[in-house]
Design a protein around this motif. Structure first.
Motif, PDB file in Angstrom:
ATOM      1  N   UNK A  12     -63.540 -57.991  -3.510  1.00  0.00           N
ATOM      2  CA  UNK A  12     -63.465 -57.586  -5.164  1.00  0.00           C
ATOM      3  C   UNK A  12     -64.253 -59.165  -5.481  1.00  0.00           C
ATOM      4  N   UNK A  13     -63.657 -60.389  -5.295  1.00  0.00           N
ATOM      5  CA  UNK A  13     -63.919 -61.206  -5.919  1.00  0.00           C
ATOM      6  C   UNK A  13     -66.300 -61.440  -5.527  1.00  0.00           C
ATOM      7  N   UNK A  14     -65.754 -61.102  -4.137  1.00  0.00           N
ATOM      8  CA  UNK A  14     -67.213 -61.684  -2.892  1.00  0.00           C
ATOM      9  C   UNK A  14     -68.791 -59.888  -3.751  1.00  0.00           C
ATOM     10  N   UNK A  15     -67.876 -59.422  -4.272  1.00  0.00           N
ATOM     11  CA  UNK A  15     -68.894 -58.257  -4.894  1.00  0.00           C
ATOM     12  C   UNK A  15     -69.179 -58.398  -6.636  1.00  0.00           C
ATOM     13  N   UNK A  16     -68.373 -59.534  -7.191  1.00  0.00           N
ATOM     14  CA  UNK A  16     -68.412 -60.398  -8.591  1.00  0.00           C
ATOM     15  C   UNK A  16     -69.846 -61.189  -8.631  1.00  0.00           C
ATOM     16  N   UNK A  17     -69.696 -61.510  -7.583  1.00  0.00           N
ATOM     17  CA  UNK A  17     -70.250 -62.436  -7.292  1.00  0.00           C
ATOM     18  C   UNK A  17     -72.174 -62.122  -7.224  1.00  0.00           C
ATOM     19  N   UNK A  18     -71.484 -61.415  -6.678  1.00  0.00           N
ATOM     20  CA  UNK A  18     -73.253 -60.847  -5.917  1.00  0.00           C
ATOM     21  C   UNK A  18     -73.922 -59.784  -7.339  1.00  0.00           C
ATOM     22  N   UNK A  46     -59.563 -54.614 -15.153  1.00  0.00           N
ATOM     23  CA  UNK A  46     -58.466 -56.241 -15.147  1.00  0.00           C
ATOM     24  C   UNK A  46     -58.700 -56.274 -14.128  1.00  0.00           C
ATOM     25  N   UNK A  47     -59.048 -56.855 -13.211  1.00  0.00           N
ATOM     26  CA  UNK A  47     -59.200 -57.375 -11.848  1.00  0.00           C
ATOM     27  C   UNK A  47     -59.857 -58.588 -12.410  1.00  0.00           C
TER      28      UNK A  47
END
Length: 242
Positions: A12-18, A46-47
Motif C-alpha cells: 500500500x505504501x509503494x502504491x501511494x508513492x507511485x 484511513x490507511x
C-alpha cells in the motif's frame, strides 16, 4: 519474514508513492490532494492517517525518498573531506545526474519554488541542516582569497537545477539538455571549471612556498617580491608565518 498484514502495508505504501509520482508527472504539484492520491493508488484514506498521521506526513515521506540531497547527505557527511577537488567534482556530477534522471524530483523542485504554504520549506531547512558539516569543511578552502567555497557551490548548484528544469522549454546558450552529447559536454566543462579553480589554489600555494624558500636562502623581501610577483607585504607575511 514479514507476515501478510505487513506485506499488504508495504504494498500500500509503494502504491501511494507511485500515485504521488504519477500525479506530479502528469498533473503537477498543485493537483495533489489526499482524495486524488487515494483514488489513484486505490489505498483508503484511513490507511494514510493511520500510517502517516496526515496527508502532509505522507508527502514528507515521499519527498524524503525523492530528494537527492536527503538521500545522500547523511552518508556523505560521515566521511571527512580529504580531497576537496575530487569531492566537489563528484558532488556536482552526482547532483546533476540524480536530478536529471528523476522527473519526479524535478517536479518537486518546481513545487518547492511555488509553495506559498511553505510545506516544502521544512524539507529545505532539513537539507541545510544535514549539509552543514559539509559546508563547514568547505568554508575555509579559499579563505586566503576571501572567497567562500560554499558560494561557488551554490552558484553551480543553482545553475544545474535551472538548466535541467529549463530543458523542455528550449535550448539554453545553444545547448540542448535533452541530448546526451550536450549533457556530456556540460559535465566535462563543469569538471574543467572545478580543476581550474583548484589549479589556481595549488599554483598559488606553490608560489608562496617558493617565496619562503627563496627568502630562507638569503634573498631580500623586495627581491622575492620582484621575482614571484607577490606584494612586499604578502612576502613579509609569508616569511613571518614560518
Amino acid at each position: 519474514m514479514a507476515n501478510v498484514r505487513e506485506r499488504k502495508a508495504i504494498a500500500a505504501k509503494m502504491s501511494l508513492m507511485k500515485a504521488i509520482g504519477k500525479i506530479l508527472k502528469e498533473k503537477s504539484y498543485s493537483k495533489l490532494s489526499i482524495n486524488l492520491v487515494s483514488e489513484e493508488s486505490g489505498v483508503d484514506k484511513a490507511f494514510i492517517y493511520r500510517h502517516y498521521e496526515s496527508f502532509e506526513g505522507l508527502l514528507k515521506s515521499y519527498i524524503e525518498k525523492q530528494d537527492h540531497w536527503l538521500m545522500n547527505l547523511e552518508e556523505v557527511t560521515k566521511i571527512p573531506i580529504v580531497n576537496h577537488r575530487k569531492f566537489m567534482k563528484d558532488l556536482l556530477t552526482n547532483q546533476f545526474l540524480g536530478v536529471y534522471e528523476s522527473e519526479e524530483f524535478q517536479q518537486f523542485l518546481v513545487w518547492e519554488l511555488g509553495d506559498k504554504a511553505g510545506f516544502t520549506a521544512k524539507v529545505s531547512v532539513e537539507r541545510e541542516i544535514l549539509a552543514k558539516p559539509i559546508f563547514e569543511q568547505c568554508r575555509s578552502v579559499f579563505q586566503d582569497y576571501r572567497i567562500d567555497l560554499n558560494v561557488i557551490y551554490a552558484w553551480w548548484s543553482a545553475g544545474i537545477y535551472f538548466l535541467i528544469l529549463h530543458k523542455e522549454v528550449s535550448t539554453f546558450c545553444e545547448y540542448d539538455f535533452t541530448k546526451k552529447q550536450d549533457v556530456d559536454e556540460f559535465l566535462k566543462t563543469l569538471a574543467w571549471m572545478v580543476d581550474l579553480l583548484f589549479d589556481k589554489l595549488e599554483a598559488d600555494q606553490k608560489l608562496e612556498q617558493m617565496a619562503v624558500k627563496a627568502h630562507k636562502k638569503g634573498l631580500s623581501v623586495e627581491d622575492v617580491a620582484d621575482i614571484t610577483g607577490l606584494s612586499n607585504s604578502k612576502v613579509r607575511a609569508l616569511v613571518h608565518s614560518f
